[in-house]
Design a protein around this motif. Structure first.
Motif, mmCIF file in Angstrom:
data_model
loop_
_atom_site.group_PDB
_atom_site.id
_atom_site.type_symbol
_atom_site.label_atom_id
_atom_site.label_comp_id
_atom_site.label_asym_id
_atom_site.label_seq_id
_atom_site.Cartn_x
_atom_site.Cartn_y
_atom_site.Cartn_z
ATOM 1 N N GLU A 29 51.548 4.959 126.621
ATOM 2 C CA GLU A 29 51.573 5.288 128.046
ATOM 3 C C GLU A 29 52.472 4.324 128.833
ATOM 4 N N SER A 30 52.988 4.803 130.001
ATOM 5 C CA SER A 30 53.857 3.989 130.876
ATOM 6 C C SER A 30 53.364 4.088 132.318
ATOM 7 N N PRO A 31 52.244 3.445 132.663
ATOM 8 C CA PRO A 31 51.659 3.567 134.002
ATOM 9 C C PRO A 31 52.547 2.999 135.111
ATOM 10 N N VAL A 32 53.310 1.975 134.830
ATOM 11 C CA VAL A 32 54.175 1.388 135.866
ATOM 12 C C VAL A 32 55.299 2.351 136.221
ATOM 13 N N ASP A 33 55.872 3.006 135.213
ATOM 14 C CA ASP A 33 56.936 3.992 135.473
ATOM 15 C C ASP A 33 56.416 5.133 136.340
ATOM 16 N N GLU A 34 55.182 5.573 136.039
ATOM 17 C CA GLU A 34 54.591 6.664 136.834
ATOM 18 C C GLU A 34 54.364 6.217 138.281
ATOM 19 N N ALA A 35 53.925 4.958 138.459
ATOM 20 C CA ALA A 35 53.619 4.464 139.803
ATOM 21 C C ALA A 35 54.868 4.251 140.642
ATOM 22 N N THR A 36 55.978 3.915 140.018
ATOM 23 C CA THR A 36 57.206 3.568 140.770
ATOM 24 C C THR A 36 58.248 4.678 140.722
ATOM 25 N N ILE B 123 52.593 -6.032 132.442
ATOM 26 C CA ILE B 123 52.417 -7.033 133.507
ATOM 27 C C ILE B 123 53.775 -7.510 134.001
ATOM 28 N N LYS B 124 54.655 -7.791 133.062
ATOM 29 C CA LYS B 124 55.997 -8.253 133.420
ATOM 30 C C LYS B 124 56.761 -7.173 134.173
ATOM 31 N N GLN B 125 56.625 -5.920 133.692
ATOM 32 C CA GLN B 125 57.310 -4.800 134.351
ATOM 33 C C GLN B 125 56.761 -4.593 135.767
ATOM 34 N N ALA B 126 55.442 -4.701 135.917
ATOM 35 C CA ALA B 126 54.827 -4.513 137.231
ATOM 36 C C ALA B 126 55.266 -5.614 138.195
ATOM 37 N N SER B 127 55.303 -6.867 137.719
ATOM 38 C CA SER B 127 55.734 -7.979 138.574
ATOM 39 C C SER B 127 57.163 -7.773 139.045
ATOM 40 N N THR B 128 58.029 -7.365 138.120
ATOM 41 C CA THR B 128 59.444 -7.142 138.462
ATOM 42 C C THR B 128 59.589 -6.017 139.470
ATOM 43 N N SER B 129 58.852 -4.920 139.239
ATOM 44 C CA SER B 129 58.944 -3.761 140.134
ATOM 45 C C SER B 129 58.432 -4.097 141.537
ATOM 46 N N ILE B 130 57.300 -4.799 141.622
ATOM 47 C CA ILE B 130 56.730 -5.183 142.923
ATOM 48 C C ILE B 130 57.683 -6.109 143.663
ATOM 49 N N ASN B 131 58.203 -7.099 142.938
ATOM 50 C CA ASN B 131 59.106 -8.060 143.585
ATOM 51 C C ASN B 131 60.396 -7.393 144.064
ATOM 52 N N ASN B 132 60.929 -6.462 143.285
ATOM 53 C CA ASN B 132 62.142 -5.748 143.716
ATOM 54 C C ASN B 132 61.901 -4.998 145.034
ATOM 55 N N MET B 133 60.759 -4.329 145.118
ATOM 56 C CA MET B 133 60.459 -3.544 146.310
ATOM 57 C C MET B 133 60.168 -4.446 147.509
ATOM 58 N N LEU B 134 59.411 -5.545 147.272
ATOM 59 C CA LEU B 134 59.113 -6.467 148.360
ATOM 60 C C LEU B 134 60.390 -7.129 148.898
ATOM 61 N N SER C 104 59.201 -16.963 150.856
ATOM 62 C CA SER C 104 59.195 -16.275 149.557
ATOM 63 C C SER C 104 58.002 -15.337 149.524
ATOM 64 N N ILE C 105 58.285 -14.098 149.254
ATOM 65 C CA ILE C 105 57.199 -13.094 149.263
ATOM 66 C C ILE C 105 56.959 -12.510 147.870
ATOM 67 N N SER C 106 57.571 -13.087 146.837
ATOM 68 C CA SER C 106 57.448 -12.543 145.470
ATOM 69 C C SER C 106 56.077 -12.874 144.873
ATOM 70 N N VAL C 107 55.699 -12.114 143.852
ATOM 71 C CA VAL C 107 54.431 -12.298 143.147
ATOM 72 C C VAL C 107 54.736 -12.678 141.690
ATOM 73 N N ASP C 108 53.724 -13.238 141.011
ATOM 74 C CA ASP C 108 53.899 -13.559 139.580
ATOM 75 C C ASP C 108 52.895 -12.770 138.740
ATOM 76 N N SER C 109 52.944 -12.976 137.422
ATOM 77 C CA SER C 109 52.082 -12.205 136.513
ATOM 78 C C SER C 109 50.603 -12.529 136.732
ATOM 79 N N ASN C 110 50.299 -13.761 137.138
ATOM 80 C CA ASN C 110 48.898 -14.120 137.399
ATOM 81 C C ASN C 110 48.341 -13.330 138.582
ATOM 82 N N PHE C 111 49.211 -13.099 139.589
ATOM 83 C CA PHE C 111 48.793 -12.294 140.741
ATOM 84 C C PHE C 111 48.445 -10.876 140.294
#
Length: 437
Positions: free
Chosen positions: A14-21, A374-385, A420-427
């Motif tokens: 499954e690719s939940p991050v791709d579906e969400a973005t 997790i890494k993909q989600a962090s990258t996607s969130i940070n790109n959008m933010l 800085s408004i970016s997030v990390d994997s722990n977030f």
């Protein structure tokens, strides 16, 4: 088990991050910025959370991923807990316990059978005797430079000694037969031959074993016994030679008186002296004795007890190996009795262990998939933010809205720009409550 494997495979694929973005393109972010600007136009205040993210971008960038990835994480938690429960249960499964008990029973049966066999067949005594004789023989062999005992050729030795006696017969019988009746001559010749043969035997052995027989560790009594024995056979040799020589002298002297010359079987020269004839026959007897000594020398070992040690070692080895073979056969028989049962349990365990190994490998792949998501989600969130942050500042500057206050600390545009408004994997993990199981 197969259903669990399929569930894990499904999660991995499954690719939940791709579906969400899927709809997170530039136009969508631009629309969110426009809405934020419209809200700020009247109040000159941009409301954000403590991380300086508006509720619109937070919902768009984080909320959608949290929803899709959260459902994936919940399924992951359920499956991992189930899989680890199966693995933990498998380590104490009934099959494993049954195999362990059966193995213990087999070993206990072997131990009892071994004790009984060893007790009934004097196994410990046989082994101790074998070890002792082996150690004794090997110590002797090492002492003698690794040379094995002289191979026992008793028949050849008997033939050699008999040959000496046979030669003595021809040397001496003619002498005795001239003076005595055939029976006495025969007996005297045999006794003389036997005396010289025995003397050769013991003198040759003494010559070969002299260092061992008179070694420092030998007791005085032992050395005295050896001297007495050798003296006896030396005396026997001397007496035999004296008897033969005396009878020859007697016959020769009688012949000289009767015929005026020497007459003896094997001597045709009438002019030869009695002394010369006696010396010839004496030397011939001594030569026969020397040959016997040589034969005895080469058929003896340097140590008198070397053959005995080897013989005892071989006998002990045969007895112990026979007993040990019987013991091993008894143990193997018991093993065969349990083998079929153990084989069935082992085959079942092997099948289960393979399934467990497959599940463990799938869990490793699932953990790798989780880290990737997790890494993909962090990258996607940070790109959008970051795009939203940049586009928002650009709009403020374009519309000359320099007096806008942003966030709970009422930041200026320049201050907001430096945040800085970016997030990390722990977030991401904390947001999804995705803890390691």
């Amino acid at each position: 088990m197969e259903e669990l494997k399929l569930s894990i495979e499904k999660l991995i694929n499954e690719s939940p991050v791709d579906e969400a973005t899927r709809h997170h393109d530039k136009s969508h972010i631009s629309h969110l910025v426009d809405e934020d600007i419209s809200e700020v136009s009247a109040s000159k205040v941009l409301h954000t959370d403590k991380y300086y993210r508006t509720h619109r971008i937070e919902e768009a960038a984080i909320g959608s991923i949290k929803d899709k990835l959260g459902r994936w994480a919940n399924q992951r938690n359920d499956i991992v807990l189930k899989a680890k429960g199966i693995i933990a249960k498998q380590s104490n499964s009934e099959l494993d316990i049954k195999k362990r008990k059966l193995t213990e029973e087999m070993e206990d049966t072997k131990s009892k059978a071994k004790d009984s066999y060893m007790r009934n067949n004097n196994y410990a005594d046989l082994k101790a005797n074998f070890d002792g004789t082996k150690r004794r023989y090997e110590d002797m062999r090492a002492e003698l430079g690794g040379k094995p005992p002289v191979r026992s050729r008793i028949w050849l030795y008997i033939i050699g000694i008999a040959l000496i006696g046979f030669i003595e017969w021809f040397v001496n019988y003619s002498t005795f037969s001239t003076k005595y009746p055939p029976g006495i001559a025969f007996g005297a010749t045999v006794l003389i031959a036997l005396s010289i043969a025995l003397a050769s035997h013991f003198h040759g052995g003494l010559l070969k074993q002299r260092l061992s027989l008179f070694a420092k560790h030998r007791k005085k009594e032992e050395k005295r016994q050896i001297i007495i024995k050798q003296s006896f056979f030396s005396l026997l040799l001397i007496i035999a030679l004296i008897i033969v020589t005396y009878n020859r002298y007697d016959i020769l002297a009688a012949n000289v008186i009767d015929s005026g010359g020497i007459s003896l079987a094997g001597i045709d020269d009438q002019t030869e002296s009695i002394t010369g004839v006696l010396i010839q026959f004496a030397l011939l007897n001594i030569l026969v004795w020397i040959v016997g000594v040589a034969i005895s020398y080469f058929t003896h070992d340097p140590r008198p007890d070397y053959q005995e040690a080897f013989k005892h070692y071989e006998q002990a080895k045969v007895k112990f190996y026979k007993a040990d073979k019987g013991l091993q056969e008894e143990i193997e028989r018991i093993g065969e009795d349990f083998e079929e049962q153990l084989k069935k349990i082992t085959n079942s365990l092997t099948s289960h262990q393979k399934d467990i190994k497959d599940i463990s490998n799938l869990l490793d792949r699932l953990a790798a998939k989780e880290a990737s998501l997790i890494k993909q989600a962090s990258t996607s969130i940070n790109n959008m933010l970051e795009k939203h942050h940049s586009m928002l500042i650009t709009e403020f500057n374009t519309r000359l809205m320099f007096d806008v206050k942003i966030g709970p600390d009422a930041l200026s545009i320049d201050e907001f720009k430096s945040k800085s408004i970016s997030v990390d994997s722990n977030f991401v993990r904390h947001t999804l409550s995705l803890e390691v199981i």
